[in-house]
Motif scaffolding. Structure first.
Motif, PDB file in Angstrom:
ATOM      1  N   ASP A  16       5.807  -5.270  -1.979  1.00 14.63           N
ATOM      2  CA  ASP A  16       4.627  -5.505  -0.884  1.00 14.63           C
ATOM      3  C   ASP A  16       4.283  -4.040  -1.298  1.00 14.63           C
ATOM      4  OD1 ASP A  16       4.757  -7.944  -2.653  1.00 14.63           O
ATOM      5  OD2 ASP A  16       3.812  -8.905  -0.840  1.00 14.63           O
ATOM      6  N   ALA A  17       3.375  -2.874  -0.982  1.00 14.73           N
ATOM      7  CA  ALA A  17       3.352  -1.852  -0.260  1.00 14.73           C
ATOM      8  C   ALA A  17       2.040  -1.024  -1.134  1.00 14.73           C
ATOM      9  CB  ALA A  17       4.598  -1.149  -0.699  1.00 14.73           C
ATOM     10  N   VAL A  18       1.499  -0.077   0.220  1.00 14.10           N
ATOM     11  CA  VAL A  18       0.166   0.704  -0.389  1.00 14.10           C
ATOM     12  C   VAL A  18       1.069   1.746  -0.547  1.00 14.10           C
ATOM     13  CG1 VAL A  18      -1.385   0.714   0.438  1.00 14.10           C
ATOM     14  CG2 VAL A  18      -0.841  -1.060   1.451  1.00 14.10           C
ATOM     15  N   LEU A  19       0.435   2.585  -1.298  1.00  9.62           N
ATOM     16  CA  LEU A  19       0.842   4.262  -1.605  1.00  9.62           C
ATOM     17  C   LEU A  19      -0.627   5.104  -1.037  1.00  9.62           C
ATOM     18  CD1 LEU A  19       3.238   6.033  -2.845  1.00  9.62           C
ATOM     19  CD2 LEU A  19       2.125   5.724  -4.452  1.00  9.62           C
ATOM     20  N   ASP A  21      -8.429   6.521   0.141  1.00 15.54           N
ATOM     21  CA  ASP A  21      -7.215   7.009   0.004  1.00 15.54           C
ATOM     22  C   ASP A  21      -5.990   6.664   0.008  1.00 15.54           C
ATOM     23  OD1 ASP A  21      -8.947   9.795   1.631  1.00 15.54           O
ATOM     24  OD2 ASP A  21      -8.651   8.012   3.472  1.00 15.54           O
ATOM     25  N   ILE A  22      -6.038   5.896  -1.394  1.00 18.08           N
ATOM     26  CA  ILE A  22      -5.316   4.865  -1.101  1.00 18.08           C
ATOM     27  C   ILE A  22      -5.105   4.572  -2.929  1.00 18.08           C
ATOM     28  CG2 ILE A  22      -4.511   2.614  -1.734  1.00 18.08           C
ATOM     29  CD1 ILE A  22      -6.153   1.262   0.826  1.00 18.08           C
ATOM     30  N   GLU A  23      -4.059   5.094  -3.120  1.00 15.92           N
ATOM     31  CA  GLU A  23      -3.377   5.898  -4.310  1.00 15.92           C
ATOM     32  C   GLU A  23      -3.482   4.907  -5.196  1.00 15.92           C
ATOM     33  OE1 GLU A  23      -2.412   8.180  -7.008  1.00 15.92           O
ATOM     34  OE2 GLU A  23      -3.385   8.547  -6.169  1.00 15.92           O
ATOM     35  N   SER A  24      -2.518   3.579  -4.677  1.00 15.87           N
ATOM     36  CA  SER A  24      -1.588   2.352  -5.838  1.00 15.87           C
ATOM     37  C   SER A  24      -1.225   1.485  -4.697  1.00 15.87           C
ATOM     38  CB  SER A  24      -0.454   2.695  -6.332  1.00 15.87           C
ATOM     39  OG  SER A  24      -1.344   3.859  -6.842  1.00 15.87           O
ATOM     40  N   VAL A  25      -1.744  -0.088  -4.360  1.00  9.85           N
ATOM     41  CA  VAL A  25      -1.551  -0.974  -3.995  1.00  9.85           C
ATOM     42  C   VAL A  25      -0.201  -2.223  -4.737  1.00  9.85           C
ATOM     43  CG1 VAL A  25      -2.260  -3.077  -2.969  1.00  9.85           C
ATOM     44  CG2 VAL A  25      -3.609  -1.199  -3.013  1.00  9.85           C
TER      45      VAL A  25
END
Length: 514
Positions: free
Chosen positions: A403-406, A435-439
């Motif tokens: 589980d991560a935020v890019l 600014d969040i690319e992917s979750v």
């Protein structure tokens, strides 16, 4: 089998005991079937796993997904017609809220949470009329919605068995209101009450339903001291211990709740819970605004956790929780957005900045106030420890869930950012949802540049708009009128409630009359 590599110029695995990030530069994370298998240098991992799908680049920052440790509903009270009253008045003002389809309502707030980097939510359901069967169906709809969008959730249905509208027995309060509204108010409160045995049955039914589900867990939530008698609290504790699940309990959210505890127990709410044997690492206290120093010391000594709901406390005139005292005593603290954040949404990045700044008391010693690292820890591993997923989320390490935020670092720092400012400080102060690319949740990209991969957000919002465009039902209209009729009597109940409270000595003194 699913596998992927997520590349990042900086990979933040977690926050160390010193409040500094544990980071790998020019890094990559390899996950397989939703579990992190390897973390290392990007060149090494791309060579080792050439077949894995790739995300990210050296322009990105990867960090653990955030945990919203305290959440209730989708459409906010303000949207549904209830202004920001003090908490005790809120319950009356919300009696006339529209009924919202629970799938749509759950997805509505899930969109907001995920878009701000939240990958796990602590969903505390309640305040709902019905029988065991209808509430079981409602709970199932909420859980199914989280699984549908791909979000991790810990669910509990809050136990409330008494004092449903004010801090006295329902029958006593009904007797206070004018005779012409007593039958309607009594009937309304009766619909809200579910027997304790049914609450415990509901937990067992949901736990059985949830068996084998990777994204969702079931836990218990004694709603608050004023809503549960001592026998109920001990029964819930026994059930939780037997099932091996944690509990989440609102406690001393307001000064009125502190006074209720004094009248009921002769002491503090936390001291009473200690006597009943509820304190410990498996219990999280939501809010804790009015814990005193002895309470905080006892919570720390027993390993009891606290969830800090900063924006909610400000909105509802509840006060400012003594986070700096929690920190000094080493409490495990999570962050919660409660019904809605300061912008009437579920934005964890905004909540982190608010929590960072509200507790910046006058002075110049950095140790007296939270650091960016501490705030990130609360939003990740601290929150994770309040859920049944503890030890599996909140950090990026092999063996934990992916589980991560890019984040897009160029987007965060555009048009300029001096290199002398630590990366984590820049991220906390400047990062926004854009600014969040992917979750990623369980290794799956469930949101990319604000677009959701499993559920059509526009379709869901349009459906909500269409359903709520219809006129109020007869039941909704009756509840609205009842809420208006009873509101002044609720306010009158609390008029002199604090008259006997002891003088206050605040933890913080940011301003002075003289």
């Amino acid at each position: 089998m699913t596998e992927s590599l997520i590349l990042a110029g900086t990979l933040i695995q977690g926050i160390g005991d010193d409040g500094r990030p544990i980071a790998v530069e020019q890094a990559a994370l390899y996950q397989k079937d939703g579990v992190i298998r390897d973390i290392g240098k990007a060149d090494d991992l791309t060579a080792a796993y050439p077949q894995a799908r790739r995300y990210g680049s050296m322009q990105h920052v990867l960090m653990p997904g955030f945990v919203n440790s305290h959440h209730h509903v989708g459409l906010t009270p303000l949207q549904l017609g209830s202004p920001d009253y003090a908490l005790e008045l809120w319950f009356a003002s919300r009696m006339g809220a529209r009924e919202v389809d629970l799938r749509l309502d759950t997805l509505y707030s899930a969109f907001e949470m995920i878009a701000s980097g939240i990958t796990t939510v602590q969903h505390i359901h309640g305040w709902r009329p019905g029988t065991l069967e209808t509430i079981h169906q409602a709970a199932g709809a909420v859980l199914a919605a989280y699984r549908e969008i791909g979000m991790r959730a810990s669910y509990s249905f809050a136990v409330r068995e008494q004092n449903l509208l004010v801090y006295e027995a329902d029958e006593q309060f009904v007797a206070r209101v004018p005779a012409e509204i007593r039958p309607q108010l009594a009937a309304h409160l009766k619909k809200q009450r579910l027997p304790l045995d049914d609450h415990l049955k509901l937990f067992r039914m949901l736990a059985a339903d949830n068996h084998g589900q990777p994204l969702t867990r079931i836990q218990l939530a004694p709603a608050n001291l004023h809503w549960c008698g001592d026998e109920a609290l001990q029964a819930i504790k026994a059930e939780a211990d037997n099932a091996g699940v944690p509990m989440h309990m609102h406690l001393v959210e307001t000064a009125y709740q502190r006074e209720y505890a004094r009248r009921r127990t002769g002491g503090t709410a936390l001291a009473h819970l200690h006597k009943l044997g509820l304190l410990g690492p498996s219990l999280t206290l939501g809010h804790g605004v009015w814990l005193n120093e002895a309470d905080i010391e006892r919570a720390a000594a027993t390993g009891t956790c606290v969830c800090h709901n900063c924006s909610s406390n400000l909105r509802l005139r509840s006060g400012v929780a003594p986070l700096n005292a929690f920190r000094r005593h080493g409490l495990t603290v999570g962050l919660g957005l409660d019904e809605a954040g300061i912008n009437d949404d579920r934005d964890m990045l905004q909540e982190m900045r608010l929590a960072l700044r509200v507790h910046r008391v006058p002075g110049m010693d950095d140790d007296e106030v939270p650091s960016c690292g501490e705030i990130v820890h609360m939003a990740t591993e601290g929150g994770a420890k309040t859920t049944p997923f503890a030890g599996r989320i909140g950090r990026l390490e092999p063996g934990r869930l992916a589980d991560a935020v890019l984040f897009d670092w160029k987007s965060i720092t555009w048009p300029y950012q001096d290199d002398d400012i630590p990366l984590l400080d820049v991220l906390v102060h400047r990062a926004r949802g854009k600014d969040i690319e992917s979750v990623f949740i369980a290794g799956e990209e469930i949101c990319h540049q604000g677009q959701f991969t499993r559920v059509d957000r526009t379709e869901v919002l349009n459906e909500i708009a269409q359903k709520l465009a219809a006129p109020r039902t007869a039941d909704e209209q009756a509840r609205l009128e009842l809420g208006k009729a009873v509101f002044a009597h609720v306010k009158d109940f609390y008029r002199d409630y604090l008259a006997q409270e002891t003088p206050r000595e605040p933890f913080y003194a940011p301003s002075s009359r003289r």
